[in-house]
Design a protein around this motif. Structure first.
Motif, mmCIF file in Angstrom:
data_model
loop_
_atom_site.group_PDB
_atom_site.id
_atom_site.type_symbol
_atom_site.label_atom_id
_atom_site.label_comp_id
_atom_site.label_asym_id
_atom_site.label_seq_id
_atom_site.Cartn_x
_atom_site.Cartn_y
_atom_site.Cartn_z
ATOM 1 N N VAL A 5 0.848 -1.202 0.000
ATOM 2 C CA VAL A 5 0.000 0.000 0.000
ATOM 3 C C VAL A 5 0.883 1.252 0.000
ATOM 4 O O VAL A 5 2.084 1.178 0.267
ATOM 5 C CB VAL A 5 -0.953 0.047 1.226
ATOM 6 C CG1 VAL A 5 -2.004 -1.054 1.135
ATOM 7 C CG2 VAL A 5 -0.171 -0.047 2.532
ATOM 8 N N GLN A 32 -4.423 3.720 0.046
ATOM 9 C CA GLN A 32 -3.981 3.279 -1.277
ATOM 10 C C GLN A 32 -4.680 4.144 -2.327
ATOM 11 O O GLN A 32 -5.897 4.294 -2.273
ATOM 12 C CB GLN A 32 -4.306 1.783 -1.461
ATOM 13 C CG GLN A 32 -3.989 1.221 -2.825
ATOM 14 C CD GLN A 32 -2.491 1.293 -3.142
ATOM 15 O OE1 GLN A 32 -1.638 1.186 -2.250
ATOM 16 N NE2 GLN A 32 -2.161 1.499 -4.398
ATOM 17 N N LYS A 35 -7.204 6.735 -1.176
ATOM 18 C CA LYS A 35 -8.389 6.328 -0.423
ATOM 19 C C LYS A 35 -8.014 5.535 0.831
ATOM 20 O O LYS A 35 -6.969 4.872 0.870
ATOM 21 C CB LYS A 35 -9.289 5.455 -1.296
ATOM 22 C CG LYS A 35 -10.095 6.248 -2.286
ATOM 23 C CD LYS A 35 -11.189 5.395 -2.896
ATOM 24 C CE LYS A 35 -12.069 6.238 -3.793
ATOM 25 N NZ LYS A 35 -12.978 5.414 -4.593
ATOM 26 N N VAL A 37 -8.274 2.378 2.788
ATOM 27 C CA VAL A 37 -8.641 0.997 2.441
ATOM 28 C C VAL A 37 -8.751 0.104 3.673
ATOM 29 O O VAL A 37 -9.318 -0.987 3.598
ATOM 30 C CB VAL A 37 -7.652 0.390 1.415
ATOM 31 C CG1 VAL A 37 -7.734 1.138 0.078
ATOM 32 C CG2 VAL A 37 -6.222 0.381 1.937
ATOM 33 N N ASP A 38 -8.208 0.578 4.798
ATOM 34 C CA ASP A 38 -8.380 -0.206 6.017
ATOM 35 C C ASP A 38 -8.152 0.685 7.232
ATOM 36 O O ASP A 38 -7.448 1.704 7.152
ATOM 37 C CB ASP A 38 -7.402 -1.394 6.058
ATOM 38 C CG ASP A 38 -7.882 -2.522 6.975
ATOM 39 O OD1 ASP A 38 -8.936 -2.367 7.630
ATOM 40 O OD2 ASP A 38 -7.192 -3.557 7.044
ATOM 41 N N ILE A 366 -13.538 3.423 5.775
ATOM 42 C CA ILE A 366 -13.027 2.682 4.617
ATOM 43 C C ILE A 366 -13.829 3.086 3.382
ATOM 44 O O ILE A 366 -15.056 3.150 3.421
ATOM 45 C CB ILE A 366 -13.111 1.158 4.870
ATOM 46 C CG1 ILE A 366 -12.129 0.791 5.990
ATOM 47 C CG2 ILE A 366 -12.783 0.365 3.606
ATOM 48 C CD1 ILE A 366 -12.248 -0.635 6.482
ATOM 49 N N GLY A 367 -13.096 3.384 2.312
ATOM 50 C CA GLY A 367 -13.732 3.793 1.061
ATOM 51 C C GLY A 367 -13.738 5.295 0.856
ATOM 52 O O GLY A 367 -13.923 5.755 -0.264
#
Lengths: 441, 441
Positions: A5, A32, A35, A37-38, A366-367
């Motif tokens: 990432v 990543q 954005k 991602v986790d 997330i997102g």
């Protein structure tokens, strides 16, 4: 095998805003392609991810980037040009003459860059702007790397920028075309105010806004005079007039909303309108104090704005968070009104909602885009810290912001900007201050 | 031949406070034995004086040291221990239990030292304090090198510090004896509040104050409940009660004064009493908003206080100056109320008058003590600067303080203290935070 990432930010404290009033500890935010991602425990993230870069925030709280829901970035160079004056003297004898003397594409770009620098250093990652030459503002924001929702300003009277309402709109749509594909810039239509925009123009604005799926951002019920004038001219209070014209709805954002009677608060709630609360500016110009606790109680979505630097004189959402929370308690004589987490929501997710950008920004989820601000809590004179959320609102200032990321890119850190040279700002100030000084009496 | 002096401070801008609303440029302040002995053009000073030290403030404004007219320094360690609660819940379930758990001479000395550090770094050179163990506060202030007017606190109920009113007074006078000859410490008597002090004790306080020539500092009309309770118990509003007891006069300083009817404002003016206005604390605890513009219009002398860090949560007079000016404009709907220079007067000369120290501090004048604060105005994000006085109140924060001198001695500069080690503050925080944390629900 670990997943590759771009960036992992390890935070001592994490305040994601969504879920509400949540404080997490020792969390990694994994990024990543700009954005999130986790979001997971630091120990888990180091098992799962191989990051190109790891930033360790051992004494910091990580929050979503703050969103300035109402400003005029290009007024930064008019900071303190005139103070302690009645609104009409301030406008007609100081601000408007100063504006006329300098208003140009270059002025707006330069002044907006200074404002972008100020906002990034104070943890602001997005601003909702209304000013002439929005294309110039988009150039400055793109250079600084800050997100901007730029209003296509419309009013009736001529300026150096445009001649009449049709020309303002035309120039606005030209600007809008120029930044298509720019991931940092979004658009709304910004009819300036009920007292500077005709019914016909409001109707045109509404048509375009509906066709293009754009929000509407206007000044509304800022002063008693505005309301009295509307009653004389239209026989209606401004909000009633806009309601009759069909403007109210979930795409409608009113800046200020200082003077609102109960039935108007109900109407704003019913139509799903949004308010940009600007407490410093409203106090400084003696406009009054907006009934925020009533608006919130009725379910109206309220975000925070600094207004322009000429009437604040800081583009500082830490100051606005603190002031909005304190003021609402003092006015309502109820200390439980606007607790710290709600002031933070007003400066983040509520503002994102008001611009229709809540699927992209306003919380650490997330997102969502990685628009993030780190606030360093280690300075002894702001300790002890029992609750970082309380500290963000009541104790910290913008001087405690250590890092500001937009779309996962570090744009400000410890006094330095990724894309703005310190000398560039000095040159802008030195060039324009003498021209504006002439118009200071 | 040039005259030998200790220190010359060369200031780009000088705001002496007296004469009123004056801004001078390129001035030297000449200091000998802790006192200001000359103020003149930089070029003249270099002709006339041979200084042991010259400090060049090329981008700064020099102002008198700020004076915090109402605080409880030792509450610094309770900063943010509880927020967003009604006053009685806050006091009875959080502050008082926390206080009981830690209250001791060592606690007060440690917590006061942290407060002194915070205040010096924010340009505060003198504070008017009210708390238990004032001797411990004097030890901390003396170490930090900050001036303090320490209240000999008196109330009826027992604490770890004292058993009853007589014991509070006895311990107060013991403390007073301990700091005789200490040039930084002065004294007043501090009956806590009308709701914690009996008529008999107020009378005793008055007798001592008159005999010893000391001022009286008390909390007054902070909340509606306080007034209602007094009406129930004494058939009088607190101010009326104190007037009947003979306490009002030019040595009487009331902290807060939030709820005052017009006849009470007249009475305060007539008796020459002083008010310590604490706008952040009054809003945060939802006490209300003091009628400052009315008080000032009637000629009542008003200074500014932060109150304790538990209810603010910053000991920051820049925040209080800005808030007092903004709030008065918003409340009165008159933008000309409390212009910037008047907010600065409230934080300097007015506070000096309220403590009876106006012959020594509160302005930059020949013969006064060299209690001075330098504020650096060069940061791009607070520029342009058209008027340094406006900037001090509306644009700067305490983070722009670069130097703080007390009696001509540099006590704080650029993040460092003359007499406080950074590690010392960390140790204080680490020692006491866990003990106080236990009492945070």
């Amino acid at each position: 095998m670990k997943k590759q990432v771009d960036l992992v930010i390890e935070a001592r404290w994490l305040c994601p805003i969504v879920p509400k009033n949540t404080l997490l500890e020792y969390q990694s935010v994994v990024i990543q392609s700009g954005k999130i991602v986790d979001i997971c425990a630091i120990t888990s993230a180091s098992d799962l991810y191989q990051a190109n870069e790891i930033v360790q925030l051992t004494e910091h709280v990580l929050i979503p980037g703050l969103i300035n829901l109402h400003t005029h970035a290009a007024m930064s160079l008019m900071r303190g040009v005139a103070d302690d004056l009645t609104l009409m003297t301030w406008l007609s004898e100081h601000i408007w003459p100063a504006e006329q003397a300098v208003l140009s594409e270059q002025y707006v770009q330069d002044a907006s860059l200074l404002a972008c620098a100020e906002m990034l250093s104070g943890g602001i990652t997005c601003f909702n702007d209304m000013y002439f030459y929005p294309k110039a503002t988009s150039v400055a924001a793109s250079q600084a790397g800050i997100r901007a929702n730029l209003g296509l300003v419309v009013l009736e009277f001529p300026t150096a920028y445009a001649t009449d309402a049709a020309d303002y709109l035309q120039k606005g749509f030209d600007a809008h075309d120029s930044w298509r594909g720019n991931p940092l810039i979004s658009t709304c239509i910004a009819p300036h105010a009920p007292y500077t925009v005709s019914n016909q123009t409001f109707e045109t604005v509404l048509t375009y806004a509906e066709q293009l799926g754009l929000g509407i951002h206007t000044h509304l019920h800022e002063t008693r005079d505005e309301i009295a004038q509307s009653q004389t001219e239209f026989g209606l209070r401004p909000l009633q007039r806009l309601a009759q014209l069909g403007l109210l709805g979930p795409n409608f954002l009113a800046a200020h909303g200082v003077h609102l009677i109960d039935s108007e608060i109900d109407m704003l709630a019913e139509f799903g309108c949004h308010i940009a609360h600007c407490p410093s500016s409203n106090l400084k110009l003696a406009s009054g104090i907006a009934p925020i606790s009533k608006l919130l109680a009725k379910g109206v979505n309220v975000g925070l704005g600094t207004d322009g630097a000429a009437s604040n004189n800081r583009l500082d959402l830490f100051a606005e968070m603190r002031l909005s929370a304190l003021l609402a308690k003092g006015m309502s004589e109820d200390a439980t009104v606007i607790p710290a987490h709600q002031a933070l929501e007003m400066a983040t997710i509520n503002a994102a909602k008001a611009m229709g950008l809540e699927d992209k920004i306003g919380s650490i989820e997330i997102g969502k885009l990685a628009d993030l601000t780190a606030v360093k809590l280690n300075e002894s004179i702001i300790n002890p810290c029992y609750d970082p959320i309380s500290h963000l609102v009541y104790t910290c200032g913008r001087e405690h912001v250590s890092h500001t990321w937009v779309t996962g890119e570090l744009r400000y850190s410890n006094g330095l900007y990724a894309n703005i040279e310190p000398l560039e700002l000095k040159e802008i100030i030195n060039m324009w201050q003498p021209k504006l000084q002439l118009h200071k009496h």
